[in-house]
Structures are given as structure tokens and as C-alpha cells.
Design an enzyme around this catalytic site. Structure first.
Site, PDB file in Angstrom:
ATOM      1  N   LYS A 161       0.815  -1.218   0.000  1.00  0.00           N
ATOM      2  CA  LYS A 161       0.000   0.000   0.000  1.00  0.00           C
ATOM      3  C   LYS A 161       0.846   1.264   0.000  1.00  0.00           C
ATOM      4  O   LYS A 161       0.513   2.235  -0.669  1.00  0.00           O
ATOM      5  CB  LYS A 161      -0.982   0.000   1.177  1.00  0.00           C
ATOM      6  CG  LYS A 161      -2.032  -1.072   1.023  1.00  0.00           C
ATOM      7  CD  LYS A 161      -3.263  -0.843   1.856  1.00  0.00           C
ATOM      8  CE  LYS A 161      -4.326  -1.873   1.474  1.00  0.00           C
ATOM      9  NZ  LYS A 161      -5.459  -1.907   2.378  1.00  0.00           N
ATOM     10  N   LYS A 208      -4.625 -11.698  -6.279  1.00  0.00           N
ATOM     11  CA  LYS A 208      -5.717 -11.887  -5.317  1.00  0.00           C
ATOM     12  C   LYS A 208      -6.924 -11.019  -5.714  1.00  0.00           C
ATOM     13  O   LYS A 208      -6.735  -9.903  -6.192  1.00  0.00           O
ATOM     14  CB  LYS A 208      -5.182 -11.444  -3.947  1.00  0.00           C
ATOM     15  CG  LYS A 208      -6.093 -11.702  -2.795  1.00  0.00           C
ATOM     16  CD  LYS A 208      -5.490 -11.135  -1.514  1.00  0.00           C
ATOM     17  CE  LYS A 208      -5.542  -9.628  -1.492  1.00  0.00           C
ATOM     18  NZ  LYS A 208      -5.263  -9.008  -0.202  1.00  0.00           N
ATOM     19  N   LYS A 210     -10.738  -5.405  -3.546  1.00  0.00           N
ATOM     20  CA  LYS A 210     -11.648  -4.283  -3.829  1.00  0.00           C
ATOM     21  C   LYS A 210     -10.963  -3.201  -4.669  1.00  0.00           C
ATOM     22  O   LYS A 210     -11.609  -2.490  -5.411  1.00  0.00           O
ATOM     23  CB  LYS A 210     -12.115  -3.652  -2.519  1.00  0.00           C
ATOM     24  CG  LYS A 210     -13.104  -4.491  -1.725  1.00  0.00           C
ATOM     25  CD  LYS A 210     -13.419  -3.813  -0.384  1.00  0.00           C
ATOM     26  CE  LYS A 210     -13.829  -4.816   0.666  1.00  0.00           C
ATOM     27  NZ  LYS A 210     -13.896  -4.266   2.023  1.00  0.00           N
TER      28      LYS A 210
HETATM   29  P1  TYM Z   1     -10.530  -6.763   4.828  1.00  0.00           P
HETATM   30  O1  TYM Z   1     -11.625  -5.811   5.090  1.00  0.00           O
HETATM   31  O2  TYM Z   1      -9.510  -6.411   3.800  1.00  0.00           O
HETATM   32  O3  TYM Z   1     -11.108  -8.173   4.384  1.00  0.00           O
HETATM   33  C1  TYM Z   1     -12.099  -8.829   5.141  1.00  0.00           C
HETATM   34  C2  TYM Z   1     -11.837 -10.327   5.152  1.00  0.00           C
HETATM   35  O4  TYM Z   1     -11.850 -10.858   3.820  1.00  0.00           O
HETATM   36  C3  TYM Z   1     -10.679 -11.637   3.614  1.00  0.00           C
HETATM   37  N1  TYM Z   1     -10.314 -11.561   2.191  1.00  0.00           N
HETATM   38  C4  TYM Z   1     -10.159 -12.611   1.381  1.00  0.00           C
HETATM   39  N2  TYM Z   1     -10.294 -13.924   1.593  1.00  0.00           N
HETATM   40  C5  TYM Z   1     -10.080 -14.759   0.543  1.00  0.00           C
HETATM   41  N3  TYM Z   1      -9.760 -14.321  -0.707  1.00  0.00           N
HETATM   42  C6  TYM Z   1      -9.620 -13.003  -0.966  1.00  0.00           C
HETATM   43  N4  TYM Z   1      -9.311 -12.584  -2.185  1.00  0.00           N
HETATM   44  C7  TYM Z   1      -9.819 -12.080   0.110  1.00  0.00           C
HETATM   45  N5  TYM Z   1      -9.774 -10.729   0.201  1.00  0.00           N
HETATM   46  C8  TYM Z   1     -10.078 -10.424   1.482  1.00  0.00           C
HETATM   47  C9  TYM Z   1      -9.633 -11.010   4.508  1.00  0.00           C
HETATM   48  O5  TYM Z   1      -8.573 -11.886   4.780  1.00  0.00           O
HETATM   49  C10 TYM Z   1     -10.449 -10.663   5.725  1.00  0.00           C
HETATM   50  O6  TYM Z   1     -10.568 -11.779   6.590  1.00  0.00           O
HETATM   51  N6  TYM Z   1      -7.328  -6.089   8.575  1.00  0.00           N
HETATM   52  C11 TYM Z   1      -8.614  -6.684   8.242  1.00  0.00           C
HETATM   53  C12 TYM Z   1      -9.739  -6.144   9.092  1.00  0.00           C
HETATM   54  C13 TYM Z   1      -9.497  -6.254  10.546  1.00  0.00           C
HETATM   55  C14 TYM Z   1      -9.499  -7.451  11.320  1.00  0.00           C
HETATM   56  C15 TYM Z   1      -9.233  -7.043  12.655  1.00  0.00           C
HETATM   57  C16 TYM Z   1      -9.718  -8.790  11.024  1.00  0.00           C
HETATM   58  C17 TYM Z   1      -9.230  -5.234  11.391  1.00  0.00           C
HETATM   59  N7  TYM Z   1      -9.078  -5.688  12.666  1.00  0.00           N
HETATM   60  C18 TYM Z   1      -9.179  -7.981  13.690  1.00  0.00           C
HETATM   61  C19 TYM Z   1      -9.647  -9.711  12.068  1.00  0.00           C
HETATM   62  C20 TYM Z   1      -9.391  -9.314  13.383  1.00  0.00           C
HETATM   63  C21 TYM Z   1      -8.900  -6.374   6.797  1.00  0.00           C
HETATM   64  O7  TYM Z   1      -8.423  -5.438   6.236  1.00  0.00           O
HETATM   65  O8  TYM Z   1      -9.819  -7.162   6.200  1.00  0.00           O
END
Ligand code: TYM
Length: 329
Positions: free
Chosen positions: A115, A196, A199
Site C-alpha cells: 500500500k 488476489k 476491492k
Molecule cells: P478486509 O476488510 O480487507 O477483508 C475482510 C476479510 O476478507 C478476507 N479476504 C479474502 N479472503 C479470501 N480471498 C480473498 N481474495 C480475500 N480478500 C479479502 C480477509 O482476509 C479478511 O478476513 N485487517 C482486516 C480487518 C481487521 C481485522 C481485525 C480482522 C481489522 N481488525 C481484527 C480480524 C481481526 C482487513 O483489512 O480485512
């Protein structure tokens, strides 16, 4: 006996895609409904401020994600569903963790590197300290399990390191949480299956609320190899392998069964069936989400009541932490 605690969150940064669903949200619902855990699911709005946003758009994204949670089956009667920013103790603990984390540990994080490289000088400090807030989100509830997709494993490893570091220095305070992955922890882009699904690249995403027409068009255009066989081979047939994974995760059957079913059939037939499956799978979701979005006050009320419940737990823990480090009496 008390049930183990489970927590996860998603950033409100736009529409959810099928990677978010198959890697995380679908599993949240199943884990909640298993009755084996005390579940916390939140909207990671503070994390999402590290990306460009407008206030109006942010409020809408928060409500939309709350609607996504409820429409896929998260239930405020079974889980604590809340808004991260409403529980101040997350940010307080994150600051304490920042002082225990070296710059090197943060700069090594793949997500930060990717990023900040994209943003160059505009990259904000929050992108760097992001994982310490994530560690706080998890450790403040003594969570034992964290369902996430593969891209979050590195952050979770840092969370475990921080728990150990804190415990060693100040005495046993935190639980070291373990990740829970699904069968499809890394769904790939349908337009570039070596990357991957993310969004930030909407053209490669299947969104949960895409219309049936969009789903059909996107899946028929999904990039595949020039071969004929429908079989799993992530190296040589990355596109077909990704579609097979999506298909098998949605029906809950293994890929070998699908390889058999589509033996001798062509890509077009396979894609047509997959499109139909996706359209039907999310039909209720599309309807329920629309109805929920028409009642924003209900969504706000769910988040308020969940945030109040989470605050009670988190306040106790932050007090314990402050006492341990000698700043509370
Ligand atoms: P975020 O919002 O980017 O994504 C949410 C969840 O979706 C999963 N994910 C995927 N899984 C499989 N294939 C993909 N292409 C894919 N893209 C996204 C992510 O692994 C995630 O589980 N940092 C986290 C949010 C967060 C969080 C936390 C999660 C903040 N605090 C505490 C767990 C515990 C995030 O950016 O997810």
C-alpha cells in the site's frame, strides 16, 4: 464451561466481493451458528480511514457493511456486532502496542509495503501502525480464534508476537489467538487469476450484490487458459482452478466431485452453471440487503447496542492493562 472467544472484522471500504465472503464472512456465519464460540464481529471503520474517503461515503459504507453482515446471517441475538470506533479502548490499547512494536516489524508487513508503495509520499502513518490496532481489536477481548483470509495471517502472527511480548514483560495478560481459515482462504481475481481478488481492482471482483446480469457477464468473461480440461491445476490453469474453488466452496463439496461432473464438458457449460449457482446463492442476500438498507435506523440500533456490550468488556481489559504497566491505580 465458558465458550472460547472468537472475533473478526471487515473494513467498510466498499461492496464485499466473493473473496471476502468465501475467505471470511461465510465462515463467520457458520462459526456463529455452530454455537461453540462466544462471537464478536465488528466493522473496522478506524482501519478504513487509512484509505482515501469522504465522510458521506464512509457513513454509507458502514451501514452497508452492517447490512451485509445481517443479510448473510450474522445475528445480533447470537453475536456481538459492533462498530470499532465506538469502543475507545481499542485505540488506547493500540497506542500501548505501538510503543512495544519496532519500526522494523511494521515495515516488514506485506500489506504496508504494497500500500505504501502505491501511495508513495501520500502514504499515511496509519498504514504503518495498522497491525497494532488490529492486535488491539483481537487481544482486548481475550479472543482465542480469529477467522480470516490468508492475507491477514501475517498481521495475526504479529498479534501473537505482541501478546507474548506483553505477557513476558508485564505478566500474563493476553491470550495468543489462532487463525481459522476456510477451504478457500485466497480467492483470485477473475480477470487476472495470478492476483488476489481485491476491492482495489473492481474489474476482477464478483460482488455479492452484483445483479444476475452482471454475474453472468463477469463469469462468462472470466479469464481462463486456452486448454479444454476442467481440473485443478493452480499453476497451469489458474483461472479454472479459481472458478472450481469458488464453485466447490459455494456447494460445500470437494473439487474432485466437480472434476468428475465436468469431465468432457467445455468451459462455457461450466461457466454457465457456475453463474447460475452464484445468482441463486445470493438471491436472498440481494433481497434482504435491500430491505435492510431501507431501514438505516435498525442498522444503527444494532451497532449501538453491540458497541455498548463490547465497551463493557473492553473497558475492563484496558483497565487491567493500564494497571499492569503501572499507569492506573
Ligand atoms: P478486509 O476488510 O480487507 O477483508 C475482510 C476479510 O476478507 C478476507 N479476504 C479474502 N479472503 C479470501 N480471498 C480473498 N481474495 C480475500 N480478500 C479479502 C480477509 O482476509 C479478511 O478476513 N485487517 C482486516 C480487518 C481487521 C481485522 C481485525 C480482522 C481489522 N481488525 C481484527 C480480524 C481481526 C482487513 O483489512 O480485512
Amino acid at each position: 464451561m465458558a465458550k472460547p472467544i472468537l472475533i473478526s472484522g471487515i473494513q467498510p471500504t466498499g461492496r464485499l466481493h466473493i473473496g471476502n465472503y468465501l475467505g471470511a464472512l461465510k465462515n463467520f456465519v457458520e462459526l456463529q451458528n455452530s454455537g461453540k464460540y462466544e462471537c464478536y464481529f465488528f466493522i473496522a471503520d478506524l482501519h478504513s480511514l487509512t484509505e482515501n474517503f469522504s465522510p458521506q461515503e464512509k457513513s454509507k459504507q458502514i451501514l452497508e457493511l452492517a447490512a451485509d453482515y445481517l443479510a448473510t446471517g450474522l445475528d445480533p441475538k447470537k453475536s456481538v456486532i459492533f462498530l470499532q470506533s465506538q469502543v475507545a479502548a481499542h485505540s488506547e490499547l493500540a497506542w500501548i502496542f505501538e510503543t512495544l512494536t519496532s519500526l522494523g516489524e511494521l515495515k516488514r508487513m506485506t500489506q504496508f509495503k504494497e500500500k505504501s508503495e502505491k501511495e508513495k509520499e501520500r502514504a499515511n502513518a496509519g498504514l504503518l501502525t495498522y497491525p497494532t490496532l488490529m492486535a488491539a481489536d483481537i487481544l482486548i477481548y481475550d479472543a482465542a480464534f480469529v477467522p480470516v483470509g490468508e492475507d491477514q495471517l501475517q498481521h495475526l502472527e504479529l498479534t501473537r508476537t505482541l501478546a507474548r511480548k506483553f505477557n513476558k514483560r508485564f505478566g500474563k495478560t493476553f491470550v495468543e489467538p489462532k487463525p481459522i481459515l476456510t477451504e478457500s482462504p485466497r480467492i483470485m481475481s477473475i480477470s487476472d487469476p495470478k492476483k488476489k481478488m481485491a476491492k482495489s481492482e473492481p474489474s476482477g471482483c464478483l460482488f455479492l450484490d452484483d445483479s444476475p446480469r452482471e454475474i453472468k457477464a463477469k463469469i462468462s468473461r472470466a479469464v481462463t487458459d486456452s486448454g479444454l480440461e476442467i481440473k485443478l491445476d493452480p499453476e497451469k490453469k489458474a483461472g479454472i482452478s479459481n472458478l472450481l474453488r469458488i464453485y466447490s466452496s459455494l456447494i460445500g463439496h470437494g473439487i474432485p466431485m466437480l472434476e468428475k461432473k465436468y469431465h468432457g464438458k467445455n468451459y462455457a457449460e461450466f461457466k454457465r452453471d457456475l453463474a447460475e449457482l452464484v445468482i441463486n446463492h445470493f438471491a436472498d442476500f440481494r433481497k434482504d440487503k435491500k430491505a435492510l438498507m431501507a431501514r438505516p435506523q435498525t442498522l444503527v440500533a444494532v451497532l449501538k447496542s453491540g458497541s455498548n456490550a463490547a465497551t463493557k468488556i473492553a473497558e475492563k481489559k484496558i483497565h487491567e492493562v493500564k494497571k499492569k504497566i503501572g499507569i492506573a491505580f
